[in-house]
Design a protein around this motif. Structure first.
Motif, PDB file in Angstrom:
ATOM      1  N   TYR A 227      18.988   1.060 -47.058  1.00 23.66           N
ATOM      2  CA  TYR A 227      17.835   1.558 -47.816  1.00 23.66           C
ATOM      3  C   TYR A 227      18.164   2.821 -48.607  1.00 23.66           C
ATOM      4  O   TYR A 227      17.370   3.257 -49.437  1.00 23.66           O
ATOM      5  CB  TYR A 227      16.618   1.747 -46.891  1.00 23.66           C
TER       6      TYR A 227
ATOM      7  N   GLN B  86      22.119  13.986 -43.210  1.00 16.29           N
ATOM      8  CA  GLN B  86      20.757  13.426 -43.156  1.00 16.29           C
ATOM      9  C   GLN B  86      19.858  14.184 -42.175  1.00 16.29           C
ATOM     10  O   GLN B  86      19.748  15.386 -42.256  1.00 16.29           O
ATOM     11  CB  GLN B  86      20.835  11.916 -42.870  1.00 16.29           C
ATOM     12  N   SER B  87      19.255  13.479 -41.219  1.00 15.10           N
ATOM     13  CA  SER B  87      18.237  14.125 -40.368  1.00 15.10           C
ATOM     14  C   SER B  87      18.770  15.253 -39.493  1.00 15.10           C
ATOM     15  O   SER B  87      17.970  16.008 -38.936  1.00 15.10           O
ATOM     16  CB  SER B  87      17.596  13.089 -39.452  1.00 15.10           C
TER      17      SER B  87
ATOM     18  N   GLU C  94      18.486   8.588 -52.770  1.00 14.66           N
ATOM     19  CA  GLU C  94      17.375   8.393 -51.840  1.00 14.66           C
ATOM     20  C   GLU C  94      16.029   8.498 -52.565  1.00 14.66           C
ATOM     21  O   GLU C  94      15.104   7.735 -52.288  1.00 14.66           O
ATOM     22  CB  GLU C  94      17.445   9.400 -50.684  1.00 14.66           C
TER      23      GLU C  94
ATOM     24  N   TYR D 145      12.997  17.887 -49.630  1.00 12.40           N
ATOM     25  CA  TYR D 145      13.295  17.045 -48.461  1.00 12.40           C
ATOM     26  C   TYR D 145      14.553  16.187 -48.695  1.00 12.40           C
ATOM     27  O   TYR D 145      15.447  16.119 -47.848  1.00 12.40           O
ATOM     28  CB  TYR D 145      12.087  16.162 -48.127  1.00 12.40           C
TER      29      TYR D 145
ATOM     30  N   TYR E  16      14.609   9.901 -32.182  1.00  7.59           N
ATOM     31  CA  TYR E  16      13.440   9.069 -32.491  1.00  7.59           C
ATOM     32  C   TYR E  16      13.001   8.302 -31.244  1.00  7.59           C
ATOM     33  O   TYR E  16      12.915   8.876 -30.169  1.00  7.59           O
ATOM     34  CB  TYR E  16      13.729   8.127 -33.667  1.00  7.59           C
TER      35      TYR E  16
HETATM   36  N1  GLU Z   1      16.863  10.867 -45.443  1.00  6.20           N
HETATM   37  C1  GLU Z   1      16.567   9.941 -44.374  1.00  6.20           C
HETATM   38  C2  GLU Z   1      15.157   9.413 -44.557  1.00  6.20           C
HETATM   39  O1  GLU Z   1      14.302  10.171 -44.891  1.00  6.20           O
HETATM   40  C3  GLU Z   1      16.717  10.646 -43.063  1.00  6.20           C
HETATM   41  C4  GLU Z   1      16.526   9.743 -41.881  1.00  6.20           C
HETATM   42  C5  GLU Z   1      17.477  10.016 -40.752  1.00  6.20           C
HETATM   43  O2  GLU Z   1      18.572  10.548 -40.906  1.00  6.20           O
HETATM   44  O3  GLU Z   1      17.109   9.619 -39.644  1.00  6.20           O
HETATM   45  O4  GLU Z   1      14.875   8.276 -44.410  1.00  6.20           O
END
Ligand code: GLU
Length: 304
Positions: A26, A62-63, A157, A188, A240
């Motif tokens: 994605y 990323q996160s 993204e 973000y 998560y």
């Molecule tokens: N940039 C990703 C998103 O917003 C981060 C998600 C992740 O690393 O878990 O979907």
């Protein structure tokens, strides 16, 4: 403890096993990364360091960056931060919308997308130049001024970030976004695009193993109480809807990102970063999880 020997053993054991999972299609830029990449870096507070595999190659954290934006916001606002975002595990996927309506736009925690988007909004309201100040904060933590956002990844993204747009506009409608949603989302996407190697990532997170003190200049980033709380959030929310599983199998505060990175810390002992791009169904690095489970078992380290 012969950490180096254990890391080598576990690394080759995981390397020989099947590499299951899929890259995050994605985000187009991340789908192009070589899925065979696999690196580990170990950084102990008593300065034992060891890297193996692709540990010097930079990847999209990323996160994982959400821990750093939360740290910066917490250091500025203190406990007022928790009026805008909670500290409960969500038990849902990283980009879930479902709880926001019943929670009146207050995200469950700052490490899921909705919470990180609110933290971006807070930083935009409190700092004159949030994008520049945030990256400077990461550079100072890393003691490395070459660190930067990847415009390519951020743009990639943004071009398809429909769920994050939905999250941000939805929270705005519920009154918990102050700034222009486009500005918030731009920040973000940039935040998520920061690139670090395993070596840099393990070092950047070492202050969380060291009561909030940066190692290279002894500067306090957070007080020890605030540090304990950031670690608690990583422990309960860092993976998560797989956070329980990570606590169960690995037993360390940590954070993953869909770029395939995972960082974990053992308070007062070490930080460790792992990178392997293929993700399991919950969005966490397949090999990263496997490596850390075997590593903590072999070294008998756990906060429990
Ligand atoms: N940039 C990703 C998103 O917003 C981060 C998600 C992740 O690393 O878990 O979907």
């Amino acid at each position: 403890m012969d950490y180096q020997n254990i890391i080598e053993e576990v690394y080759y054991y995981v390397l020989e096993e099947e590499n299951v999972g899929a890259k995050p299609t994605y985000i187009p830029e991340l789908a192009q990364v070589d899925e065979h990449k696999f690196g580990v870096y170990f950084y102990s507070l008593n300065k034992r360091r060891f890297g193996i595999g692709d540990y010097q190659e930079r990847f999209s954290i990323q996160s994982i960056a959400k821990v750093l934006s939360t740290t910066l916001a917490y250091s500025i606002l203190g406990d007022r931060l928790w009026e805008r975002v909670s500290v409960e595990p969500s038990g849902t996927s990283f980009n879930s919308l479902v709880q926001l309506e019943s929670d009146n736009g207050i995200p469950r925690n700052p490490l899921i997308n909705s919470g990180a988007i609110v933290v971006c909004d807070i930083l935009l309201s409190t700092l004159e130049n949030a994008e520049e100040d945030f990256i400077e904060f990461v550079r100072d933590l890393a003691n490395d001024h070459s660190i930067d956002y990847s415009q390519r990844v951020a743009q990639s993204e943004k071009s398809v970030g429909y769920r994050n747009f939905a999250l941000c506009y939805y929270i705005k409608s519920l009154g918990n976004i102050v700034n222009d949603p486009i500005k918030v989302l731009d920040f973000y996407f940039k935040l998520c695009s920061v690139e670090l190697s395993c070596e840099q990532l393990a070092y950047v997170f070492s202050f969380l193993a060291n009561d909030g003190i940066r190692l290279h200049d002894r500067e306090p980033v957070l007080t020890d109480t605030f540090t304990k709380r950031i670690n608690a959030i990583m422990q309960t929310c860092g993976f998560y809807d797989e956070s329980g599983e990570f606590a169960f199998k690995v037993g360390l505060p940590g954070k993953s990102g869909v770029g395939g990175g995972i960082v974990a810390i053992m308070p007062n002992q070490y930080s460790i970063a792992v990178w392997s791009p293929k993700l399991n169904a919950k969005g966490n690095s397949y090999r990263g999880m496997k490596f850390l489970e075997a590593f903590t078992q072999q070294t008998r380290t756990s906060i429990f």
